[in-house]
Design a protein around this motif. Structure first.
Motif, short mmCIF file in Angstrom:
data_model
loop_
_atom_site.label_atom_id
_atom_site.label_comp_id
_atom_site.label_asym_id
_atom_site.label_seq_id
_atom_site.Cartn_x
_atom_site.Cartn_y
_atom_site.Cartn_z
N GLN A 282 0.38 7.39 13.14
CA GLN A 282 0.44 6.68 11.87
C GLN A 282 -0.02 5.23 12.01
O GLN A 282 0.33 4.54 12.97
CB GLN A 282 1.85 6.71 11.29
CG GLN A 282 2.42 8.09 11.05
CD GLN A 282 3.05 8.71 12.29
OE1 GLN A 282 3.03 8.13 13.36
NE2 GLN A 282 3.62 9.89 12.12
N PHE A 283 -0.79 4.76 11.04
CA PHE A 283 -1.18 3.36 10.99
C PHE A 283 -1.47 2.99 9.54
O PHE A 283 -1.67 3.85 8.69
CB PHE A 283 -2.39 3.07 11.88
CG PHE A 283 -3.66 3.77 11.44
CD1 PHE A 283 -4.58 3.15 10.63
CD2 PHE A 283 -3.93 5.08 11.87
CE1 PHE A 283 -5.74 3.80 10.22
CE2 PHE A 283 -5.09 5.73 11.47
CZ PHE A 283 -6.00 5.09 10.64
N ILE A 284 -1.51 1.69 9.26
CA ILE A 284 -1.73 1.18 7.92
C ILE A 284 -2.95 0.26 7.93
O ILE A 284 -3.04 -0.66 8.76
CB ILE A 284 -0.50 0.39 7.40
CG1 ILE A 284 0.74 1.28 7.34
CG2 ILE A 284 -0.80 -0.24 6.04
CD1 ILE A 284 0.67 2.38 6.31
N ILE A 285 -3.90 0.50 7.02
CA ILE A 285 -5.01 -0.43 6.79
C ILE A 285 -4.62 -1.31 5.61
O ILE A 285 -4.38 -0.81 4.51
CB ILE A 285 -6.31 0.31 6.46
CG1 ILE A 285 -6.69 1.31 7.56
CG2 ILE A 285 -7.45 -0.69 6.26
CD1 ILE A 285 -7.92 2.15 7.22
N THR A 286 -4.53 -2.61 5.85
CA THR A 286 -4.18 -3.55 4.79
C THR A 286 -5.41 -4.37 4.40
O THR A 286 -6.10 -4.90 5.27
CB THR A 286 -3.05 -4.49 5.24
OG1 THR A 286 -1.90 -3.72 5.59
CG2 THR A 286 -2.68 -5.47 4.12
N LYS A 287 -5.65 -4.46 3.10
CA LYS A 287 -6.76 -5.27 2.60
C LYS A 287 -6.20 -6.50 1.90
O LYS A 287 -5.37 -6.39 1.00
CB LYS A 287 -7.64 -4.47 1.64
CG LYS A 287 -8.81 -5.28 1.09
CD LYS A 287 -9.71 -4.45 0.19
CE LYS A 287 -10.89 -5.27 -0.31
NZ LYS A 287 -11.80 -4.47 -1.18
N VAL A 288 -6.63 -7.68 2.33
CA VAL A 288 -6.28 -8.94 1.69
C VAL A 288 -7.58 -9.62 1.31
O VAL A 288 -8.33 -10.06 2.19
CB VAL A 288 -5.43 -9.83 2.61
CG1 VAL A 288 -5.10 -11.14 1.91
CG2 VAL A 288 -4.16 -9.12 3.05
#
Length: 482
Positions: A282-288
């Motif tokens: 599991q991993f999270i791609i975060t867009k800012v």
């Protein structure tokens, strides 16, 4: 002698200045003496920017031309088709374009040229023709039919074409299915391919024909510049530039984006992010704004780690500052990660299992682009521990709900107040697929060979919108093109 030279030089300079002044004075005096006639330009109406045509069908484009004497005009149409053997075969004349579209299911640039024979002026108008097939619109469903990975295509009228990959390619997909992914360069709005991803392999397919790629990498192993001996996929997701990112053999890989998105090497994997680590799937791609970073979990050291996309994927481990270490220490969690979701690029919820088998809900935020900070917000026992395991189906919405499947039920969970609401739709089999559509007004549920489309917008509690039956096996994933 010197005097004569100086005198001569002065005369030359004076004459040159006089000549320049006379020139500019003449130009000034001449200003406005010319009568400029700008010819009327043909006005073109009814010419779209993109025309869709099914391969093999007829196409007729008939724009309306006004504003000039039509008898003085001639017309040419040139379709740019690099794959054509004879470019002139795609050259047409006349005010109306009529053809039986025999090119492929690609996008072709067309130049419409209007020539005014009375003054030899030419006027250019560019547009595109998009070749389509029966697979250009619809959904592609991945299922596991007694150990065999299968694809079913759902047409816009909701009719289905089961076992479509086997029928078209005369082969079966790799076993242990995980994902079916629509690869789309969303920044350039360029559709690229479909990717089937299995636990130990994958296949890339053409969008319009669902054929296994022959020119570009056709398998997951061929998508590596230096393929590993064995492939063990943890999880792969689609990055907005149309390439795969994720965990393979415990390492983090990112597809190449440094070349043209139509290049045969675009999206291929180089070496993984360098470092001494083994990642959980599991991993999270975060867009800012326009930046992206990865929040992942190191399985052996049991710590949350940072991965950045600086051209390629770069592993930074625990190179971040921690706020709220008294809540929990992200560098020493002492638990195993079961599931992880993020709400609207902000709060992340991780569901962890300790050595005693208890399930905890951790809430935190990460900023690995600017402040390089991990903010621990909450740690508590999860009141529905029976829901959580390594294969739990859950999806988070932008408004803050988390939908979780448990056996033949789906629950809407609000992590802020721990409110739980069971969706009203009853399923006859175990739920194996959960996915939200783009609007997040519809929750797509897969159970027992059927797809259920449920209304979950404000004021709705999972009322059935439509149901599609006849999909072989247990549903695993779904993607679509509209």
């Amino acid at each position: 002698m010197i005097f004569n030279k100086l005198k001569l030089t002065g005369i030359i300079k004076y004459s040159f200045i006089l000549l320049i002044c006379t020139f500019f004075y003449g130009c000034y005096k001449d200003k406005g003496n010319y009568s400029i006639h700008i010819p009327n330009e043909p006005i073109v109406q009814g010419l779209d920017t993109v025309y869709e045509v099914r391969v093999g069908d007829s196409l007729i484009i008939k724009p309306k031309i006004t504003g000039v004497e039509l008898s003085n005009l001639s017309y040419e149409w040139q379709i740019s088709a690099p794959e054509a053997i004879d470019p002139e075969a795609n050259h047409y004349s006349g005010a109306t374009l009529r053809l039986a579209f025999g090119l492929g299911a690609n996008r072709y640039k067309v130049r419409f040229t209007i020539s005014d024979l009375s003054n030899n002026m030419k006027y250019f108008h560019d547009f595109y023709i998009q070749g389509i097939t029966e697979f250009s619109r619809g959904s592609l469903v991945l299922s596991n039919d007694k150990g065999v990975s299968k694809l079913t295509f759902i047409k816009p009228d909701n009719s289905i074409l089961p076992n479509i990959y086997e029928i078209i390619n005369n082969e079966v997909l790799p076993s242990e299915p995980l994902h079916i992914i629509y690869a789309n360069h969303s920044i350039a709005n360029t559709p690229l391919a479909y990717w089937y991803i299995g636990k130990h392999g994958g296949v890339r397919m053409t969008l319009e024909e669902l054929k296994k790629e022959k020119v570009k990498p056709g398998t997951l192993k061929e998508n590596f510049f230096l393929p590993p001996e064995n492939i063990d996929v943890g999880d792969l997701q689609m990055y907005e530039q149309g390439v795969l990112l994720g965990v393979i053999n415990g390492k983090f890989y990112g597809g190449a984006t440094s070349t043209w998105n139509q290049s045969n090497t675009y999206g291929m994997f180089g070496t993984p992010a360098d470092g001494n680590y083994v990642l959980a799937p599991q991993f999270i791609i975060t867009k800012v704004q326009n930046d992206h970073f990865i929040t992942a979990y190191e399985s052996n050291k049991r710590q949350f780690v940072r991965v950045n996309l600086y051209g390629g994927a770069m592993y930074f481990g625990t190179q971040y500052s921690t706020v709220g270490r008294e809540v929990f220490d992200p560098t020493n969690v002492k638990m195993d990660l079961m599931q992880m979701v993020q709400i609207n690029s902000t709060d992340i919820y991780a569901y962890m299992k300790d050595d005693a088998g208890k399930i905890y809900e951790l809430k935190f935020k990460t900023d690995f682009m600017r402040e390089f900070k991990f903010e621990a917000l909450q740690k508590k026992l999860f009141s529905h521990s029976e829901w959580i395991h390594a294969d739990t189906k859950m999806v988070a919405s932008r408004v803050g709900y988390i939908y979780i499947a448990y056996q033949d039920k789906v629950f809407r969970y609000n992590p802020l107040n721990e409110q739980v609401q069971e969706l009203q739709m009853a399923f006859k089999s175990t739920v194996t697929l959960l996915k939200l559509d783009e609007s997040e007004d519809t929750l797509i549920v897969g159970a027992g060979g059927s797809l259920y489309y449920l209304a979950v917008q404000v004021g709705k509690n999972g009322e059935l919108v439509k149901k599609i039956d006849g999909i072989p096996g247990d549903l695993v994933d779904i993607t679509w093109r509209k």
